[in-house]
Design an enzyme around this catalytic site. Structure first.
Site, PDB file in Angstrom:
ATOM      1  N   LYS A  81      10.057   8.715  -1.408  1.00  0.00           N
ATOM      2  CA  LYS A  81       9.558   8.374  -0.065  1.00  0.00           C
ATOM      3  C   LYS A  81       9.656   6.861   0.158  1.00  0.00           C
ATOM      4  O   LYS A  81      10.007   6.398   1.241  1.00  0.00           O
ATOM      5  CB  LYS A  81       8.110   8.856   0.099  1.00  0.00           C
ATOM      6  CG  LYS A  81       7.417   8.371   1.375  1.00  0.00           C
ATOM      7  CD  LYS A  81       8.138   8.853   2.607  1.00  0.00           C
ATOM      8  CE  LYS A  81       7.501   8.560   3.950  1.00  0.00           C
ATOM      9  NZ  LYS A  81       6.596   7.499   4.150  1.00  0.00           N
ATOM     10  N   GLU A 130      15.143   3.156   5.756  1.00  0.00           N
ATOM     11  CA  GLU A 130      14.708   3.101   7.164  1.00  0.00           C
ATOM     12  C   GLU A 130      14.670   1.641   7.663  1.00  0.00           C
ATOM     13  O   GLU A 130      15.151   1.343   8.762  1.00  0.00           O
ATOM     14  CB  GLU A 130      13.318   3.756   7.246  1.00  0.00           C
ATOM     15  CG  GLU A 130      12.631   3.719   8.582  1.00  0.00           C
ATOM     16  CD  GLU A 130      11.215   4.299   8.466  1.00  0.00           C
ATOM     17  OE1 GLU A 130      11.022   5.362   7.830  1.00  0.00           O
ATOM     18  OE2 GLU A 130      10.274   3.677   8.998  1.00  0.00           O
ATOM     19  N   HIS A 133      24.001 -20.425 -23.420  1.00  0.00           N
ATOM     20  CA  HIS A 133      23.670 -19.007 -23.266  1.00  0.00           C
ATOM     21  C   HIS A 133      24.789 -18.072 -23.743  1.00  0.00           C
ATOM     22  O   HIS A 133      24.608 -16.873 -23.719  1.00  0.00           O
ATOM     23  CB  HIS A 133      23.319 -18.700 -21.799  1.00  0.00           C
ATOM     24  CG  HIS A 133      22.037 -19.341 -21.360  1.00  0.00           C
ATOM     25  ND1 HIS A 133      20.834 -19.098 -21.989  1.00  0.00           N
ATOM     26  CD2 HIS A 133      21.759 -20.229 -20.376  1.00  0.00           C
ATOM     27  CE1 HIS A 133      19.882 -19.806 -21.403  1.00  0.00           C
ATOM     28  NE2 HIS A 133      20.412 -20.503 -20.426  1.00  0.00           N
ATOM     29  N   MET A 159      -2.585  11.508  11.004  1.00  0.00           N
ATOM     30  CA  MET A 159      -1.648  12.239  10.139  1.00  0.00           C
ATOM     31  C   MET A 159      -2.308  13.460   9.514  1.00  0.00           C
ATOM     32  O   MET A 159      -1.732  14.548   9.479  1.00  0.00           O
ATOM     33  CB  MET A 159      -1.099  11.323   9.035  1.00  0.00           C
ATOM     34  CG  MET A 159      -0.129  10.275   9.511  1.00  0.00           C
ATOM     35  SD  MET A 159       1.398  10.953  10.183  1.00  0.00           S
ATOM     36  CE  MET A 159       2.284  11.452   8.707  1.00  0.00           C
ATOM     37  N   LEU A 195      -9.076  13.061   8.337  1.00  0.00           N
ATOM     38  CA  LEU A 195      -8.614  13.639   9.607  1.00  0.00           C
ATOM     39  C   LEU A 195      -8.249  12.570  10.630  1.00  0.00           C
ATOM     40  O   LEU A 195      -8.442  12.751  11.831  1.00  0.00           O
ATOM     41  CB  LEU A 195      -9.678  14.600  10.153  1.00  0.00           C
ATOM     42  CG  LEU A 195     -10.009  15.752   9.194  1.00  0.00           C
ATOM     43  CD1 LEU A 195     -11.174  16.578   9.721  1.00  0.00           C
ATOM     44  CD2 LEU A 195      -8.791  16.646   8.950  1.00  0.00           C
ATOM     45  N   HIS A 232      13.184   6.065   0.867  1.00  0.00           N
ATOM     46  CA  HIS A 232      13.426   6.521   2.239  1.00  0.00           C
ATOM     47  C   HIS A 232      13.024   5.415   3.218  1.00  0.00           C
ATOM     48  O   HIS A 232      13.761   5.056   4.137  1.00  0.00           O
ATOM     49  CB  HIS A 232      12.634   7.807   2.512  1.00  0.00           C
ATOM     50  CG  HIS A 232      12.477   8.152   3.962  1.00  0.00           C
ATOM     51  ND1 HIS A 232      11.599   7.466   4.789  1.00  0.00           N
ATOM     52  CD2 HIS A 232      13.080   9.059   4.748  1.00  0.00           C
ATOM     53  CE1 HIS A 232      11.690   7.958   6.011  1.00  0.00           C
ATOM     54  NE2 HIS A 232      12.575   8.938   6.013  1.00  0.00           N
ATOM     55  N   ASN A 233      11.847   4.862   3.007  1.00  0.00           N
ATOM     56  CA  ASN A 233      11.374   3.803   3.902  1.00  0.00           C
ATOM     57  C   ASN A 233      12.229   2.541   3.799  1.00  0.00           C
ATOM     58  O   ASN A 233      12.466   1.865   4.795  1.00  0.00           O
ATOM     59  CB  ASN A 233       9.910   3.463   3.604  1.00  0.00           C
ATOM     60  CG  ASN A 233       8.971   4.539   4.106  1.00  0.00           C
ATOM     61  OD1 ASN A 233       9.373   5.686   4.302  1.00  0.00           O
ATOM     62  ND2 ASN A 233       7.716   4.199   4.317  1.00  0.00           N
ATOM     63  N   SER A 276       7.292  12.204   5.674  1.00  0.00           N
ATOM     64  CA  SER A 276       7.907  11.347   6.704  1.00  0.00           C
ATOM     65  C   SER A 276       8.130  12.119   7.987  1.00  0.00           C
ATOM     66  O   SER A 276       8.400  13.317   7.968  1.00  0.00           O
ATOM     67  CB  SER A 276       9.246  10.791   6.225  1.00  0.00           C
ATOM     68  OG  SER A 276       9.840  10.064   7.297  1.00  0.00           O
ATOM     69  N   GLY A 277       8.022  11.389   9.078  1.00  0.00           N
ATOM     70  CA  GLY A 277       8.256  12.003  10.390  1.00  0.00           C
ATOM     71  C   GLY A 277       7.240  11.544  11.406  1.00  0.00           C
ATOM     72  O   GLY A 277       7.269  11.971  12.550  1.00  0.00           O
TER      73      GLY A 277
HETATM   74  P1  ATR Z   1      -5.379   5.509  10.572  1.00  0.00           P
HETATM   75  O1  ATR Z   1      -4.825   4.129  10.423  1.00  0.00           O
HETATM   76  O2  ATR Z   1      -4.504   6.448  11.337  1.00  0.00           O
HETATM   77  O3  ATR Z   1      -6.831   5.558  10.987  1.00  0.00           O
HETATM   78  P2  ATR Z   1      -5.713   5.527   7.710  1.00  0.00           P
HETATM   79  O4  ATR Z   1      -6.440   4.240   7.866  1.00  0.00           O
HETATM   80  O5  ATR Z   1      -4.521   5.590   6.842  1.00  0.00           O
HETATM   81  O6  ATR Z   1      -5.326   6.140   9.115  1.00  0.00           O
HETATM   82  O7  ATR Z   1      -6.732   6.625   7.209  1.00  0.00           O
HETATM   83  C1  ATR Z   1      -7.979   6.727   7.744  1.00  0.00           C
HETATM   84  C2  ATR Z   1      -8.619   7.924   7.044  1.00  0.00           C
HETATM   85  O8  ATR Z   1      -8.959   7.572   5.706  1.00  0.00           O
HETATM   86  C3  ATR Z   1      -9.904   8.348   7.702  1.00  0.00           C
HETATM   87  O9  ATR Z   1     -10.007   9.740   7.596  1.00  0.00           O
HETATM   88  C4  ATR Z   1     -10.944   7.614   6.863  1.00  0.00           C
HETATM   89  O10 ATR Z   1     -12.219   8.187   6.905  1.00  0.00           O
HETATM   90  P3  ATR Z   1     -13.303   7.699   8.024  1.00  0.00           P
HETATM   91  O11 ATR Z   1     -12.969   8.471   9.271  1.00  0.00           O
HETATM   92  O12 ATR Z   1     -14.614   8.075   7.447  1.00  0.00           O
HETATM   93  O13 ATR Z   1     -13.122   6.213   8.169  1.00  0.00           O
HETATM   94  C5  ATR Z   1     -10.340   7.806   5.504  1.00  0.00           C
HETATM   95  N1  ATR Z   1     -10.862   6.878   4.505  1.00  0.00           N
HETATM   96  C6  ATR Z   1     -10.631   5.545   4.420  1.00  0.00           C
HETATM   97  N2  ATR Z   1     -11.288   5.025   3.367  1.00  0.00           N
HETATM   98  C7  ATR Z   1     -11.937   6.050   2.766  1.00  0.00           C
HETATM   99  C8  ATR Z   1     -12.773   6.152   1.615  1.00  0.00           C
HETATM  100  N3  ATR Z   1     -13.059   5.074   0.862  1.00  0.00           N
HETATM  101  N4  ATR Z   1     -13.261   7.379   1.309  1.00  0.00           N
HETATM  102  C9  ATR Z   1     -12.956   8.458   2.041  1.00  0.00           C
HETATM  103  N5  ATR Z   1     -12.175   8.420   3.146  1.00  0.00           N
HETATM  104  C10 ATR Z   1     -11.675   7.233   3.493  1.00  0.00           C
END
Ligand code: ATR
Length: 481
Positions: A188, A195, A456, A19, A16, A191-192, A134-135
Site C-alpha cells: 500500500k 500515486e 576506497h 473511512m 467510525l 502504491h501511494n 485504497s480508493g
Molecule cells: P479523520 O481524519 O477522517 O477523522 P482519523 O483521524 O484517521 O480520521 O481517525 C479518526 C478515528 O480514530 C476516530 O474514530 C477516532 O475516535 P474519536 O471519534 O473518539 O475521536 C479514532 N481514534 C483516534 N485516536 C484514538 C485512540 N487513541 N483510541 C481510539 N480511537 C481513536
C-alpha cells in the site's frame, strides 16, 4: 467481562470516521451483520442515525459489548488514526479477545509497525493483519482495492469477506493475500509512492501545456481525450474534472485560485526513505516528493523568483499538435518508469523479508478500486504473469511502447527544459531509462575519485581482484587480494 450482547455480528469495525463508517456500510450492503464501535459514542450514534437503515448494524457504546456482539472467530477491522490511535485500540481489544480471533488494521500504518504488532498478537494466539485500503471515501463505500498482509491461516477466515467488499475488475476481486506481516502495508505504501509520481507527471504535463499557450478548458479536453487511450486512468479522469471547475467567487478556473503549495501525509516520503535503505533507485518517486516539498517552501521560492535567472517560460509558437503528442509520450514514459521502480521496490523488500509477494497479483488488485487504477495495469499484470521479469522495462509490450514514444518524449522534455518549464519527474524517468540501458556508466570515474581521496579501491573490467593506485606516490597500481 460480562455483557448482555448476543454474538450475532459477522464482522466488526472500530473507528467510525469517514473511512471506517464507509467500510462498515460496504459490509452491510453486502449482507453482513456489522458490529460498530467508536471511542466517542456520539460518532456511533451519528452514523446509526444517518445510515442505520441501510443494513444490519449492531452498535455498541462499550468495547466489551462490541466484542461480545461478534461471532467467533471474531473479525475486527480497526479504522482509527494511524500510530497511537491504532496501538491504543489494539491494547484495549486484546484484553477482550480469545485465541484465533482476527484483528485487522485498515489504516495507513508503517509496515515495520505492522510487523511489530503482528508478532505481539501472534504471541497471544491472535491473527493480526495489516491491510492497505485504497480508493478514498468513495472506494471504501463502493469497493476499494485491498492489500492484506498477515498469516495465511487467518486469511481463510477474513479474506473472503475482504474480497467480497473489494472492487472487481472483470469479476475478479481487487483483493488478494499479499504475504505475511507487513507485506500488505508495504505494498500500500508503494502504491501511494507511485500515486505521488503519477500526480507529479500529470501536473508537469499540465504545466507544459499551459506554457504552450493552451487554455485550461483546452487542457481539460486534452486529458479527456488521453483518457480514451493507453493513459486511461482514474487520476487522468479526475484531472479533467478538476480543470473543468470554475471558481464561484471569481469566475476563474478553480485551479488558478488554489494555492500552489502541495500537502502530503508521509507515505511518499516513507517510500523514498525505505527505497534508500534497500538500495532501490526510485528517482521518479523521490522527485515527486521533492516537488511537493519545493512547492511549500515560500521563502526559497520568493528568493528564487527575485534572483535566479532563466528563460521566460514559453513553449508557444511551435507545432501545437506535435507538442501535445510529445507531452502524452513523456507522460506515458514516466508512468511506466514509476511502475517499474515501485514494483522493483516491492520485489526487493519481498526477498529481504521472505514475503514471497507475487508481483502479477499486486498489479491484479491495483486494476480497479484504487487511486492509481489504470488501463496499463492489466498489461503489467499480464506481462508479470507470463514471465519472471527482471524489470517491467524488459516486458515486450513495454519495450514496444518505449520505442514508439521515445523520440517524442525526449524532444518534449528537452524543449521544456530549454524553455525553463520544470519537468523533474519526466526528466528523472528519462535519466533512469538512459542509466539502465547504458553500456558504461560514469560510475567508473567515481570509483577513481573515491580511490584517490579515500583509498576506497576499485575493481577492473579485465581481471579479478581489488586494486588501489598510489595517487600520492608514484601512481603505480597495487592488487590487494
Ligand atoms: P479523520 O481524519 O477522517 O477523522 P482519523 O483521524 O484517521 O480520521 O481517525 C479518526 C478515528 O480514530 C476516530 O474514530 C477516532 O475516535 P474519536 O471519534 O473518539 O475521536 C479514532 N481514534 C483516534 N485516536 C484514538 C485512540 N487513541 N483510541 C481510539 N480511537 C481513536
Amino acid at each position: 467481562m460480562t455483557s448482555t450482547a448476543e454474538a450475532t455480528a459477522q464482522v466488526g469495525v472500530v473507528g467510525l470516521a469517514v473511512m471506517g463508517r464507509n467500510l462498515a456500510r460496504n459490509f452491510a450492503n453486502h449482507g453482513y451483520t456489522v458490529a460498530v464501535y467508536n471511542r466517542t459514542t456520539a460518532r456511533t450514534d451519528e452514523m446509526m442515525a444517518a445510515h442505520g437503515e441501510e443494513g444490519s448494524f449492531v452498535p455498541s457504546a462499550e468495547l466489551a459489548d462490541f466484542v461480545a456482539s461478534l461471532e467467533r472467530p471474531r473479525r475486527i477491522i480497526i479504522m482509527v488514526q494511524a500510530g497511537k490511535g491504532t496501538d491504543a485500540t489494539i491494547d484495549s481489544l486484546v484484553e477482550l479477545l480469545e485465541e484465533g480471533d482476527i484483528v485487522v488494521d485498515g489504516g495507513n500504518a508503517h509496515y515495520e509497525d505492522t510487523q511489530r504488532r503482528e508478532a505481539a498478537l501472534r504471541a497471544k494466539g491472535l491473527h493480526f493483519f495489516g491491510v492497505g485500503v485504497s480508493g478514498g471515501e468513495e472506494g471504501a463505500l463502493n469497493g476499494p482495492s485491498i492489500m492484506p498482509g498477515g498469516p495465511a491461516e487467518g486469511y481463510k477466515a477474513i479474506g473472503p469477506l475482504l474480497e467480497d467488499i473489494s472492487a472487481k475488475y472483470d469479476g475478479t476481486p481487487c483483493c488478494a493475500h499479499i504475504g505475511p506481516d507487513g507485506a500488505g502495508h508495504f505494498v500500500k505504501m508503494v502504491h501511494n509512492g507511485i500515486e505521488y509520481a503519477d500526480m507529479e507527471f500529470i501536473a508537469e504535463a499540465y504545466d507544459v501545456l499551459r506554457a504552450a499557450g493552451l487554455s485550461v478548458p483546452e487542457i481539460s479536453e486534452t486529458f479527456r481525450e488521453w483518457n480514451t487511450g493507453d493513459l486511461d486512468s482514474y487520476l487522468i479522469e479526475i484531472t479533467s474534472e478538476v480543470l473543468d471547475q470554475t471558481d464561484a467567487t471569481t469566475g476563474k478556473a478553480l485551479v488558478d485560485v488554489i494555492s500552489d503549495a502541495a500537502g502530503q501525509k508521509g507515505t511518499g516520503r516513507w517510500t523514498v526513505q525505505i527505497a534508500l535503505e534497500l538500495g532501490v533507485p526510485v528517482n521518479t518517486i523521490a522527485e515527486s516528493v521533492f516537488a511537493r516539498g519545493i512547492s511549500g517552501h515560500a521563502d526559497l521560492r520568493a528568493a528564487g523568483r527575485e534572483h535566479v535567472p532563466g528563460p521566460a517560460r514559453s513553449l508557444a509558437g511551435g507545432d501545437r499538435a506535435q507538442l501535445i503528442e510529445g507531452v502524452r509520450q513523456a507522460l506515458w514514459t514516466a508512468k511506466v518508469v514509476a511502475y517499474a521502480q515501485g514494483l522493483d521496490l516491492i520485489r526487493t523488500a519481498s526477498l529481504q523479508n521472505d514475503w514471497n509477494v507475487d508481483v502479477a497479483s499486486v498489479a491484479t488488485i491495483w486494476r480497479a478500486g484504487c487511486i492509481i487504477r489504470a488501463r496499463l495495469l492489466e498489461r503489467i499484470r499480464a506481462e508479470y504473469a507470463a514471465d519472471n521479469l527482471p524489470t517491467l522495462l524488459a516486458a515486450p509490450s513495454i519495450v514496444a511502447g518505449i520505442e514508439e514514444t521515445n523520440e517524442g518524449a525526449r524532444r518534449l522534455i528537452g524543449a521544456a527544459q530549454q524553455a525553463g518549464v520544470p519537468v523533474p519527474g519526466f526528466a528523472a524517468a528519462l535519466a533512469y531509462l538512459d542509466q539502465v540501458r547504458a553500456d558504461r556508466l560514469p560510475a567508473a570515474l567515481i570509483q577513481g575519485q573515491r580511490d584517490f581521496f579515500g583509498a576506497h579501491t576499485y575493481q577492473r573490467v579485465d581481471t579479478e581482484g581489488t586494486f588501489h593506485t598510489e595517487w600520492s606516490g608514484d601512481r603505480s597500481e597495487t592488487r590487494l587480494d
